[in-house]
Design a protein around this motif. Structure first.
Motif, PDB file in Angstrom:
ATOM      1  N   ASN A 186       0.795  -1.233   0.000  1.00 40.77           N
ATOM      2  CA  ASN A 186       0.000   0.000   0.000  1.00 40.77           C
ATOM      3  C   ASN A 186       0.824   1.278   0.000  1.00 40.77           C
ATOM      4  O   ASN A 186       0.280   2.363  -0.215  1.00 40.77           O
ATOM      5  N   GLY A 187       2.131   1.159   0.268  1.00 43.32           N
ATOM      6  CA  GLY A 187       2.952   2.351   0.368  1.00 43.32           C
ATOM      7  C   GLY A 187       2.712   3.093   1.669  1.00 43.32           C
ATOM      8  O   GLY A 187       1.900   2.689   2.512  1.00 43.32           O
ATOM      9  N   SER A 188       3.420   4.218   1.840  1.00 43.95           N
ATOM     10  CA  SER A 188       3.266   5.025   3.061  1.00 43.95           C
ATOM     11  C   SER A 188       3.327   6.506   2.713  1.00 43.95           C
ATOM     12  O   SER A 188       3.918   7.310   3.426  1.00 43.95           O
ATOM     13  N   GLY A 189       2.696   6.834   1.567  1.00 48.44           N
ATOM     14  CA  GLY A 189       2.749   8.204   1.069  1.00 48.44           C
ATOM     15  C   GLY A 189       2.118   9.228   1.986  1.00 48.44           C
ATOM     16  O   GLY A 189       2.388  10.423   1.864  1.00 48.44           O
ATOM     17  N   TYR A 190       1.286   8.765   2.923  1.00 46.96           N
ATOM     18  CA  TYR A 190       0.646   9.699   3.853  1.00 46.96           C
ATOM     19  C   TYR A 190       1.622  10.211   4.907  1.00 46.96           C
ATOM     20  O   TYR A 190       1.343  11.181   5.610  1.00 46.96           O
ATOM     21  N   LEU A 191       2.787   9.562   5.038  1.00 43.44           N
ATOM     22  CA  LEU A 191       3.786   9.979   6.014  1.00 43.44           C
ATOM     23  C   LEU A 191       4.836  10.867   5.354  1.00 43.44           C
ATOM     24  O   LEU A 191       5.493  10.457   4.396  1.00 43.44           O
ATOM     25  N   SER A 192       4.986  12.073   5.876  1.00 43.30           N
ATOM     26  CA  SER A 192       6.024  12.976   5.378  1.00 43.30           C
ATOM     27  C   SER A 192       7.326  12.804   6.149  1.00 43.30           C
ATOM     28  O   SER A 192       8.415  12.893   5.575  1.00 43.30           O
ATOM     29  N   TYR A 193       7.206  12.563   7.452  1.00 43.45           N
ATOM     30  CA  TYR A 193       8.395  12.438   8.307  1.00 43.45           C
ATOM     31  C   TYR A 193       8.250  11.227   9.219  1.00 43.45           C
ATOM     32  O   TYR A 193       7.193  11.001   9.802  1.00 43.45           O
ATOM     33  N   VAL A 194       9.339  10.469   9.335  1.00 42.22           N
ATOM     34  CA  VAL A 194       9.411   9.351  10.270  1.00 42.22           C
ATOM     35  C   VAL A 194      10.636   9.572  11.156  1.00 42.22           C
ATOM     36  O   VAL A 194      11.745   9.774  10.657  1.00 42.22           O
ATOM     37  N   LEU A 195      10.416   9.570  12.453  1.00 44.73           N
ATOM     38  CA  LEU A 195      11.505   9.759  13.416  1.00 44.73           C
ATOM     39  C   LEU A 195      11.691   8.474  14.202  1.00 44.73           C
ATOM     40  O   LEU A 195      10.736   7.960  14.800  1.00 44.73           O
ATOM     41  N   VAL A 196      12.903   7.934  14.207  1.00 42.38           N
ATOM     42  CA  VAL A 196      13.185   6.659  14.872  1.00 42.38           C
ATOM     43  C   VAL A 196      14.202   6.879  15.976  1.00 42.38           C
ATOM     44  O   VAL A 196      15.358   7.241  15.711  1.00 42.38           O
ATOM     45  N   ASP A 197      13.768   6.688  17.202  1.00 42.84           N
ATOM     46  CA  ASP A 197      14.632   6.821  18.370  1.00 42.84           C
ATOM     47  C   ASP A 197      15.382   5.514  18.600  1.00 42.84           C
ATOM     48  O   ASP A 197      14.945   4.441  18.183  1.00 42.84           O
ATOM     49  N   GLU A 198      16.535   5.584  19.297  1.00 42.27           N
ATOM     50  CA  GLU A 198      17.343   4.393  19.625  1.00 42.27           C
ATOM     51  C   GLU A 198      17.627   3.569  18.369  1.00 42.27           C
ATOM     52  O   GLU A 198      17.453   2.337  18.357  1.00 42.27           O
ATOM     53  N   PHE A 199      18.080   4.244  17.309  1.00 40.29           N
ATOM     54  CA  PHE A 199      18.229   3.573  16.019  1.00 40.29           C
ATOM     55  C   PHE A 199      19.262   2.449  16.064  1.00 40.29           C
ATOM     56  O   PHE A 199      19.198   1.512  15.259  1.00 40.29           O
ATOM     57  N   GLN A 200      20.208   2.525  17.010  1.00 44.32           N
ATOM     58  CA  GLN A 200      21.225   1.470  17.096  1.00 44.32           C
ATOM     59  C   GLN A 200      20.622   0.125  17.472  1.00 44.32           C
ATOM     60  O   GLN A 200      21.281  -0.904  17.356  1.00 44.32           O
ATOM     61  N   ASP A 201      19.356   0.123  17.908  1.00 44.99           N
ATOM     62  CA  ASP A 201      18.733  -1.121  18.361  1.00 44.99           C
ATOM     63  C   ASP A 201      17.759  -1.724  17.348  1.00 44.99           C
ATOM     64  O   ASP A 201      17.049  -2.680  17.680  1.00 44.99           O
ATOM     65  N   VAL A 202      17.706  -1.182  16.124  1.00 41.08           N
ATOM     66  CA  VAL A 202      16.810  -1.784  15.134  1.00 41.08           C
ATOM     67  C   VAL A 202      17.386  -3.115  14.660  1.00 41.08           C
ATOM     68  O   VAL A 202      18.598  -3.312  14.610  1.00 41.08           O
ATOM     69  N   SER A 203      16.504  -4.029  14.311  1.00 43.43           N
ATOM     70  CA  SER A 203      16.908  -5.305  13.730  1.00 43.43           C
ATOM     71  C   SER A 203      16.985  -5.152  12.212  1.00 43.43           C
ATOM     72  O   SER A 203      16.603  -4.115  11.654  1.00 43.43           O
TER      73      SER A 203
END
Length: 577
Positions: A186-203
């Protein structure tokens, strides 16, 4: 507060991060450099610049952190907030909107039981923890592949996923997988900005999801590679570098002014990881780090309890230890945190605090009775929704007739709060468990949360989520659970060889874990070890960790003194345990 007033409260580096525009952004934020302030301020700035709340997604790793972000945004006068939550809570909302059916999401305890069942179904004898760990790491990957030569792993994979399908349940990783599939479709065109905290912990799987979102959104990644401590969940500090290399162009802002730790603690932590972090404390030099070694964990725990008793009893810090300096004000119990590498290490600490009459709290997964009752409530709530009986009754371990009775009791307890105590009484009787008043109060709160229809396994996913930090009590928690938190006074205990670093664990990650522990303290830091310790029931010779030699120049060492029983300096209080 208006946008200009808010920007004026930030330092130059924070302001540069908040006002960045037109490109992806990587914010390297060491301990205590104000990353939450940057995250909140950037959201506020984007909203003031005209971005709709629906166009912003803010992702962090604990519900506690998400709640703090939302509270700060509300205090700034915002009426409509963007989605702020964990990866898993956002993924759950996507799945719910996509299927219109509430999925049942297992917690880690249920997943362990299902894996044992899967091993048996696959004909794999014994408790092969290594095989289960490999499966869990595979689930963190995007489109994992299993070599056909690895017959047992393949058999376990197929057996486990067959059970997930049969019981109509999902694990945490399934949520992220479904989110990836939904965004791909479906995409995610409705999101202009995504902020990800603690990025060192993403899988790897979460990193792939961020890359998908980056096709139509500007990503802000905030993290610190030196605090990457979740390798067992598939996380890696390399994803921060991959973000910079693969999502270009990326603006990078490094925050160097630290507002939590005194400089001496920052210098010790930096020397330990073998690099100059460039962090400059805004709190001055600070006092020395106290280190003591004890004969065993019982004496270690008794000393810690004694120091806390003196501390909150109004005596000066000078009487606690000559190197710590004096404190004019009496300390609060909530100022104090005790950290340890593994959960079993809390047992002697709990005993010592109880003897000293010091209130404390721990995540309820460390309290077996509360954990079992919480586990039962989750499954009774699922049965109340009409979910598959086989899985949930099996997990409860009681007869169907008893389950039906408890389901009706729970229904009434949810609808009428006055009946919660009767339900808990019946639940205790059928599970042959008895808990105290403080523990019952926590269970009442959990029953109340069932009205929200949010999965309890997501509400209490992390240890931090199980604690109420407004309680006037000493906090006990694992090092892994402490990341992102700070306390004026920290006791980091159990710095023994083969404990920290944990035997046979990844040494680099253990170093980062120690770095996290050192940098939780906002004022005073106490390190302890023992010459011998009981580890999972077996008494072993340990001795001080080799990690301590790396920060030897920053330690004030004091010989263990005889433990004399001293009267408490304050009226005894009931424990919250």
């Amino acid at each position: 507060m208006n946008n200009q007033d808010l920007l004026a409260t930030l330092n130059d580096e924070q302001r540069a991060a908040v006002c960045s525009q037109g490109t992806h952004l990587l914010v390297i934020a060491g301990p205590g450099t104000g990353k939450t302030r940057v995250l909140v301020s950037r959201i506020f700035h984007l909203l003031n610049e005209g971005t709709r709340p629906e166009g912003i997604l803010a992702v962090t790793f604990t519900n506690k952190a998400a709640s703090e972000i939302k509270e700060r945004l509300s205090r700034l006068g915002l009426d409509r907030l963007p989605f702020v939550g964990t990866f898993h809570s956002w993924a759950y909302s996507l799945v719910l909107n996509s299927t219109k059916k509430r999925p049942y999401v297992m917690g880690e305890d249920e997943q362990r039981q299902l894996l044992r069942e899967a091993l048996e179904a696959a004909g794999i004898k014994g408790r092969d923890k290594g095989l289960k760990d490999r499966l869990l790491l595979l689930k963190q990957q995007y489109k994992p592949k299993i070599d056909e030569a690895e017959g047992e792993l393949l058999a376990l994979w197929e057996s486990y996923h067959a059970l997930l399908s049969e019981y109509d349940v999902m694990d945490y990783d399934d949520l992220i997988i479904r989110a990836v599939e939904i965004v791909e479709k479906n995409g995610s065109g409705y999101l202009s900005y995504v902020l990800v905290d603690e990025f060192q912990d993403v899988s790897q799987l979460q990193f792939h999801l961020v890359r998908l979102l980056a096709r139509s959104s500007l990503i802000t990644a905030i993290g610190d590679a030196n605090q990457a401590i979740y390798g067992f969940r598939g996380a890696s500090p390399r994803f921060m570098e991959r973000f910079r290399n693969e999502l270009g162009p990326v603006e990078t802002v490094r925050l160097s002014k630290a507002y939590r730790c005194p400089q001496r603690i920052l210098d010790a932590a930096s020397s330990f990881i073998g690099e100059d972090s460039g962090l400059v404390s805004q709190k001055g030099t600070g006092e020395g780090i106290v280190y003591k070694c004890f004969e065993n964990e019982e004496r270690e725990a008794a000393w810690i309890a004694g120091q806390i008793d003196r501390l909150v009893g109004g005596t000066s810090f000078e009487s606690l230890n000559a190197a710590t300096g004096a404190a004019d004000a009496q300390r609060s119990l909530s100022d104090v945190c005790i950290l340890y590498r593994a959960r079993f290490m809390s047992e002697p600490l709990v005993s010592a605090l109880l003897r000293q009459g010091i209130p404390f709290h721990t995540p309820f997964r460390q309290r077996r009775k509360v954990s079992r009752l919480f586990f039962a409530i989750r499954h009774l709530a699922a049965l109340l929704e009409g979910r598959t009986e086989d899985f949930h009754i099996k997990m409860l371990g009681i007869k169907k007739k008893e389950a039906v009775f408890l389901i009706n009791q729970l229904k009434e307890a949810i609808e009428q709060g006055s009946l919660q105590d009767e339900f808990l009484k019946q639940l205790e009787a059928r599970l042959n468990i008895s808990v105290g008043d403080q523990e019952k109060q926590k269970l009442r709160e959990i029953i109340g949360l069932l009205r929200s229809k949010a999965p309890l396994s997501l509400i209490f996913k992390e240890e931090q989520d199980e604690l109420d930090f407004s309680v006037e009590a000493v906090t006990l928690m694992t090092l892994h659970a402490s990341k992102g938190l700070e306390f004026p006074i920290v006791f980091l205990c159990g710095l023994d060889q083969d404990v920290l670093p944990w035997k046979d664990s990844d040494l680099d990650e253990e170093r980062r874990l120690f770095y996290v522990g050192l940098t939780r303290s906002a004022e005073h830091l106490f390190l302890t070890s023992s010459k011998r310790r009981k580890i999972y029931g077996r008494r072993v010779e340990t001795g001080p960790s080799a990690f301590l030699t790396k920060i030897n120049d920053y330690l004030h060492k004091d010989q263990q003194k005889a433990n004399r029983k001293k009267p408490s300096l304050k009226k005894k209080q009931k424990s919250l345990f």
